[in-house]
Scaffold this active site. Structure first.
Site, short mmCIF file in Angstrom:
data_model
loop_
_atom_site.label_atom_id
_atom_site.label_comp_id
_atom_site.label_asym_id
_atom_site.label_seq_id
_atom_site.Cartn_x
_atom_site.Cartn_y
_atom_site.Cartn_z
N GLY A 11 -8.71 5.25 1.11
CA GLY A 11 -7.33 4.88 1.39
C GLY A 11 -6.44 5.39 0.27
O GLY A 11 -6.86 5.49 -0.89
N CYS A 12 -5.19 5.77 0.59
CA CYS A 12 -4.31 6.34 -0.43
C CYS A 12 -3.96 5.31 -1.51
O CYS A 12 -3.94 5.64 -2.71
CB CYS A 12 -3.05 6.92 0.20
SG CYS A 12 -2.16 5.80 1.31
N ASN A 13 -3.73 4.07 -1.11
CA ASN A 13 -3.49 3.01 -2.10
C ASN A 13 -4.74 2.78 -2.95
O ASN A 13 -4.66 2.61 -4.17
CB ASN A 13 -3.10 1.71 -1.40
CG ASN A 13 -1.76 1.77 -0.71
OD1 ASN A 13 -0.93 2.61 -1.01
ND2 ASN A 13 -1.56 0.89 0.25
#
Length: 342
Positions: free
Chosen positions: A148-150
């Site tokens: 996930g980017c976060n």
């Protein structure tokens, strides 16, 4: 040697970003593009900024002949991705950009995503796709699960600190701001310009964000015991970028030196001089992650800030970085472009 690839879900933001990046790659050729609802259209019709490229017409996944295709990027929604990947040829290398194979424990997947996993055999073989920390496993993998980017942003700030024991593992606060493209391209009322502009807000407050599953999994694995961070994401009215501000207990100079040692040979991770804070405007459109460290006014506390582009280093750039490793190419190929500024 030219490697032929397919991109499934090419009509979304991450699919378009993959096309943009691969168009400059010297040894990868796009052989097929899919988009179920836009099948029959050209990429120029869906994304006019790509009209200068000669690309395959968008098709349905079932119409693609995977013979001769070396690797497939799956930029599909979670749940859809696992069902599609389970049906793909067994000798096909796959980089998945969805959440479907990030969590190793099927029960954890069901907990965070609300449905049982439908491709358990593939889940068992998937390698977590944070390139800097799973490089050797990725080289020999058939299926790589992009992060996930976060989750990627927070991990770049924290993984070396947890591994080295220089921070208090029971007192980690992660405050994160994410641009609106992280929510995807589908129409949502809360993402309309009039609903989003001129303000920003926290969401998934109180520990309900799905990327917490990745933090729990990865940080606990590093530490050898449960580690849970306090995490609140915020949606900001910008197109690209993530800024993660992490508050920890530990000596700031030691933390800076630990990160400097950990990332000394990493081409995409830039540690800033002590006391300097990164900005999303300085990594926009690139595969770089900038990290800064500063001492807090409270003795024994430090602030670590990480910035990356959610569509590039946080997703499609990371996917291409993984594909380079899987295909035996230099890891940085096609990814050393400078950020866009202003």
């Amino acid at each position: 040697m030219t490697h032929k690839v397919a991109i499934l879900g090419a009509s979304g933001y991450t699919g378009a970003e993959l096309v943009r990046l691969i168009s400059q790659h010297p040894t990868i050729e796009i052989a097929a593009l899919s988009a179920e609802r836009k099948a029959g259209m050209t990429m120029a019709q869906v994304f006019p900024h790509l009209r200068h490229l000669e690309l395959p017409v968008l098709s349905k996944i079932g119409e693609i002949d995977f013979t001769g295709i070396d690797l497939c990027f799956c930029a599909l929604p979670h749940k859809t991705s696992q069902e599609v990947i389970a049906a793909l040829p067994q000798d096909l290398k796959i980089v998945d950009l969805s959440a479907d194979f990030r969590l190793r424990d099927p029960d954890e997947y069901e907990k965070w995503y609300g449905n049982p996993h439908a491709a358990l055999a593939q889940q068992k073989e998937a390698v977590y796709g944070l390139s800097e920390f799973y490089r050797e496993e990725i080289k020999s993998a058939r299926l790589v699960a992009g992060t996930g980017c976060n989750a990627a942003t927070g991990q770049f700030a924290l993984r070396p600190l947890i591994a080295s024991g220089v921070i208090d593992l029971d007192d980690i606060i992660l405050d994160l701001k994410c641009a609106v493209s992280g929510a995807g391209r589908s129409l949502k009322e809360n993402l309309l310009h009039a609903e989003l502009s001129e303000g920003y807000h926290g969401y998934a407050v109180g520990g309900t964000h799905r990327h917490l599953g990745e933090f729990d999994q990865e940080f606990s694995k590093i530490a050898g015991r449960p580690v849970k961070v306090q995490f609140t994401p915020h949606l900001v009215p910008a197109n690209r970028g993530i800024l993660a501000t992490v508050y920890v207990k530990g000596d700031a100079q030691t933390i800076h030196q630990t990160l400097a040692t950990a990332y000394a040979d990493e081409p995409f991770i830039e540690l800033l001089p002590f006391g300097e804070a990164p900005s999303t405007r300085h990594i926009r459109g690139s595969n770089f992650c900038h990290i800064g460290v500063a001492a807090d006014r409270i003795e024994g506390r430090a602030i670590v800030i990480a910035a990356l582009d959610n569509l590039t280093k946080g997703s499609s750039g990371q996917a291409l970085q993984n594909a380079n490793l899987m295909l035996g190419e230099e890891e940085t190929t096609g990814l050393m472009m400078a950020p866009l500024f202003p």
